[in-house]
Motif scaffolding. Sequence first.
Motif, PDB file in Angstrom:
ATOM      1  N   GLU A   1       0.827  -1.204   0.000  1.00  0.00           N
ATOM      2  CA  GLU A   1       0.000   0.000   0.000  1.00  0.00           C
ATOM      3  C   GLU A   1       0.862   1.256   0.000  1.00  0.00           C
ATOM      4  O   GLU A   1       0.506   2.249  -0.630  1.00  0.00           O
ATOM      5  CB  GLU A   1      -0.912   0.018   1.236  1.00  0.00           C
ATOM      6  N   THR A   2       1.966   1.204   0.700  1.00  0.00           N
ATOM      7  CA  THR A   2       2.781   2.409   0.810  1.00  0.00           C
ATOM      8  C   THR A   2       3.539   2.717  -0.471  1.00  0.00           C
ATOM      9  O   THR A   2       4.070   3.801  -0.633  1.00  0.00           O
ATOM     10  CB  THR A   2       3.800   2.306   1.960  1.00  0.00           C
TER      11      THR A   2
ATOM     12  N   GLN B   1       5.039  -9.082   6.806  1.00  0.00           N
ATOM     13  CA  GLN B   1       5.733  -7.861   7.175  1.00  0.00           C
ATOM     14  C   GLN B   1       6.748  -7.573   6.082  1.00  0.00           C
ATOM     15  O   GLN B   1       7.547  -8.430   5.732  1.00  0.00           O
ATOM     16  CB  GLN B   1       6.431  -8.064   8.515  1.00  0.00           C
TER      17      GLN B   1
ATOM     18  N   LEU C   1       9.812  -5.334   4.450  1.00  0.00           N
ATOM     19  CA  LEU C   1      10.881  -4.374   4.623  1.00  0.00           C
ATOM     20  C   LEU C   1      11.198  -3.815   3.244  1.00  0.00           C
ATOM     21  O   LEU C   1      11.695  -4.521   2.373  1.00  0.00           O
ATOM     22  CB  LEU C   1      12.125  -5.050   5.217  1.00  0.00           C
TER      23      LEU C   1
ATOM     24  N   ILE D   1       9.224 -10.774   5.415  1.00  0.00           N
ATOM     25  CA  ILE D   1       9.574 -11.618   6.548  1.00  0.00           C
ATOM     26  C   ILE D   1       8.337 -11.862   7.381  1.00  0.00           C
ATOM     27  O   ILE D   1       7.368 -11.116   7.310  1.00  0.00           O
ATOM     28  CB  ILE D   1      10.664 -10.966   7.434  1.00  0.00           C
TER      29      ILE D   1
ATOM     30  N   HIS E   1      -7.081  -6.478   7.717  1.00  0.00           N
ATOM     31  CA  HIS E   1      -5.942  -7.222   7.225  1.00  0.00           C
ATOM     32  C   HIS E   1      -4.697  -6.705   7.923  1.00  0.00           C
ATOM     33  O   HIS E   1      -4.389  -5.540   7.887  1.00  0.00           O
ATOM     34  CB  HIS E   1      -5.798  -7.094   5.718  1.00  0.00           C
TER      35      HIS E   1
ATOM     36  N   GLN F   1      -1.018  -6.182   8.117  1.00  0.00           N
ATOM     37  CA  GLN F   1       0.125  -6.142   7.224  1.00  0.00           C
ATOM     38  C   GLN F   1       0.960  -4.943   7.611  1.00  0.00           C
ATOM     39  O   GLN F   1       0.460  -3.836   7.721  1.00  0.00           O
ATOM     40  CB  GLN F   1      -0.347  -6.012   5.761  1.00  0.00           C
ATOM     41  N   LEU F   2       2.230  -5.180   7.825  1.00  0.00           N
ATOM     42  CA  LEU F   2       3.103  -4.082   8.197  1.00  0.00           C
ATOM     43  C   LEU F   2       4.049  -3.782   7.056  1.00  0.00           C
ATOM     44  O   LEU F   2       4.607  -4.688   6.446  1.00  0.00           O
ATOM     45  CB  LEU F   2       3.912  -4.442   9.452  1.00  0.00           C
TER      46      LEU F   2
ATOM     47  N   LEU G   1       7.387  -1.537   6.389  1.00  0.00           N
ATOM     48  CA  LEU G   1       8.409  -0.715   7.034  1.00  0.00           C
ATOM     49  C   LEU G   1       9.435  -0.278   6.002  1.00  0.00           C
ATOM     50  O   LEU G   1       9.923  -1.083   5.209  1.00  0.00           O
ATOM     51  CB  LEU G   1       9.068  -1.520   8.152  1.00  0.00           C
ATOM     52  N   HIS G   2       9.745   0.990   6.038  1.00  0.00           N
ATOM     53  CA  HIS G   2      10.692   1.536   5.066  1.00  0.00           C
ATOM     54  C   HIS G   2      12.055   1.759   5.687  1.00  0.00           C
ATOM     55  O   HIS G   2      12.169   2.099   6.852  1.00  0.00           O
ATOM     56  CB  HIS G   2      10.158   2.861   4.508  1.00  0.00           C
TER      57      HIS G   2
ATOM     58  N   GLU H   1       0.438   6.961   4.244  1.00  0.00           N
ATOM     59  CA  GLU H   1       0.841   6.430   2.948  1.00  0.00           C
ATOM     60  C   GLU H   1      -0.208   5.492   2.371  1.00  0.00           C
ATOM     61  O   GLU H   1      -0.422   5.460   1.168  1.00  0.00           O
ATOM     62  CB  GLU H   1       2.161   5.667   3.075  1.00  0.00           C
ATOM     63  N   THR H   2      -0.841   4.753   3.238  1.00  0.00           N
ATOM     64  CA  THR H   2      -1.793   3.762   2.735  1.00  0.00           C
ATOM     65  C   THR H   2      -3.097   4.400   2.270  1.00  0.00           C
ATOM     66  O   THR H   2      -3.888   3.748   1.605  1.00  0.00           O
ATOM     67  CB  THR H   2      -2.134   2.710   3.810  1.00  0.00           C
TER      68      THR H   2
ATOM     69  N   PHE I   1      18.631  -5.062   7.836  1.00  0.00           N
ATOM     70  CA  PHE I   1      17.859  -3.917   7.375  1.00  0.00           C
ATOM     71  C   PHE I   1      17.914  -2.787   8.406  1.00  0.00           C
ATOM     72  O   PHE I   1      17.904  -3.035   9.604  1.00  0.00           O
ATOM     73  CB  PHE I   1      16.410  -4.364   7.184  1.00  0.00           C
TER      74      PHE I   1
ATOM     75  N   LEU J   1      15.923   0.584   9.633  1.00  0.00           N
ATOM     76  CA  LEU J   1      14.667   1.299   9.488  1.00  0.00           C
ATOM     77  C   LEU J   1      14.889   2.775   9.243  1.00  0.00           C
ATOM     78  O   LEU J   1      15.775   3.381   9.814  1.00  0.00           O
ATOM     79  CB  LEU J   1      13.831   1.146  10.754  1.00  0.00           C
ATOM     80  N   ALA J   2      14.055   3.337   8.391  1.00  0.00           N
ATOM     81  CA  ALA J   2      14.082   4.785   8.187  1.00  0.00           C
ATOM     82  C   ALA J   2      13.025   5.379   9.107  1.00  0.00           C
ATOM     83  O   ALA J   2      13.140   5.277  10.309  1.00  0.00           O
ATOM     84  CB  ALA J   2      13.781   5.116   6.729  1.00  0.00           C
ATOM     85  N   HIS J   3      12.026   5.974   8.538  1.00  0.00           N
ATOM     86  CA  HIS J   3      10.966   6.522   9.371  1.00  0.00           C
ATOM     87  C   HIS J   3      10.079   5.384   9.805  1.00  0.00           C
ATOM     88  O   HIS J   3       9.530   4.661   9.001  1.00  0.00           O
ATOM     89  CB  HIS J   3      10.159   7.568   8.624  1.00  0.00           C
TER      90      HIS J   3
ATOM     91  N   LEU K   1       3.668   2.943  11.573  1.00  0.00           N
ATOM     92  CA  LEU K   1       2.812   1.806  11.282  1.00  0.00           C
ATOM     93  C   LEU K   1       1.417   2.295  10.955  1.00  0.00           C
ATOM     94  O   LEU K   1       0.880   3.157  11.640  1.00  0.00           O
ATOM     95  CB  LEU K   1       2.744   0.862  12.484  1.00  0.00           C
TER      96      LEU K   1
ATOM     97  N   LEU L   1      -2.299   0.729  10.403  1.00  0.00           N
ATOM     98  CA  LEU L   1      -3.083  -0.484  10.523  1.00  0.00           C
ATOM     99  C   LEU L   1      -4.535  -0.184  10.186  1.00  0.00           C
ATOM    100  O   LEU L   1      -5.097   0.794  10.673  1.00  0.00           O
ATOM    101  CB  LEU L   1      -2.965  -1.027  11.950  1.00  0.00           C
ATOM    102  N   HIS L   2      -5.100  -1.041   9.377  1.00  0.00           N
ATOM    103  CA  HIS L   2      -6.478  -0.824   8.937  1.00  0.00           C
ATOM    104  C   HIS L   2      -7.446  -1.742   9.671  1.00  0.00           C
ATOM    105  O   HIS L   2      -7.111  -2.876   9.986  1.00  0.00           O
ATOM    106  CB  HIS L   2      -6.586  -1.054   7.431  1.00  0.00           C
TER     107      HIS L   2
END
Lengths: 157, 157
Positions: free
Chosen positions: A80-81, A101, A103, A114, A137, A139-140, A142-143, B80-81, B133, B135-137, B140, B142-143
């Motif tokens: 989504e992102t 999840q 990454l 992962i 749903h 779902q994570l 992460l950027h 974002e989503t 990995f 992480l940047a920003h 989370l 969640l929907h």
Amino acid sequence: MPDDIDRIIQKSYEACASAGVKLTDKRKNVLMVLLGSSTPLSAYEIVERYKTQFSETLPVMSIYRMLDFLIQEKLVHKLETASQYMSCAHIACEHQHETPQFLICDRCGSVKEIAIKKHIMTELERSIQSTGFTLAHQQLELHGVCKHCQDDSVSAN
Amino acid sequence: MPDDIDRIIQKSYEACASAGVKLTDKRKNVLMVLLGSSTPLSAYEIVERYKTQFSETLPVMSIYRMLDFLIQEKLVHKLETASQYMSCAHIACEHQHETPQFLICDRCGSVKEIAIKKHIMTELERSIQSTGFTLAHQQLELHGVCKHCQDDSVSAN
DNA sequence: TATTATTGCGTTATGTTATATCATATCTTA
DNA sequence: TAAGATATGATATAACATAACGCAATAATA
């Protein structure tokens, strides 16, 4: 690698069969496009690759419908992102799917899928439910920056 | 409520001042639009509301630029989503910002910004770092369905 | 205060993602 | 093979986002 793909496609047929739906040639081809990509693709990129790989131009509308189907059957995930689509990393696995999840590397666009540890997810859920919210749903996404790109930027110094 | 908004705007000015950047009238107005909304808004919706509230039509391009600014200064979050924007719930708080976690109601569009528990986030991070990995920003999204909408659908039965 | 640099914003054009709607084709099954 | 369901095509348009250029207001400094 092609062996892997064959096996995944085989599994996909079986999954669809047991769900009582059909993995048509075009749906399968869309899945193949995604399986053949090292990064997730947008619907419009899929159109491009489909044309290259199968010498046939499909309208975006059709691609979106096929993606919807593949997502429904859990063969494909939508990020989504990023507004991009990728094949599920666990189609050929035997175990049940867990909370996916992702990454997402903001530098090279690669995505690693992962599985999040069960108990972390449980805690997360609990803290959410205490607010009265019910998760749909899970779902994570992460950027960040993947290992490969980190190494690259080090060696570039 | 207007008192709250005044206070938040005041805080925003201070935050920008100490960052050495300027909260112009228009940027402030965009922030006011978001503060006055119970749900996050798209850039195009902000254009509409800005017109209503301030009798001035700004081009979307400008709205996007102002949003970029406000996001940079952490006064606004982008979902974002959902491709929507909302004011940060903690502008006027004294404590440091934590990992924002958004519970997005897919039925009514409302969003609750809650802070994720530190130790859950730590564990999550650890499991991520083990893959190399970075992480940047951290954010989370969640929907699901909020308490209010759940109650509604019960009483509708 | 005149000069220059920087910043903020407007304008236009265009790119990207996604969906609505109606038409056509293909597949099932009685 | 006809009737109905499912899958896909075609066209249009909506919704979200950015690029590129230029002007105007403000700030910095001689």
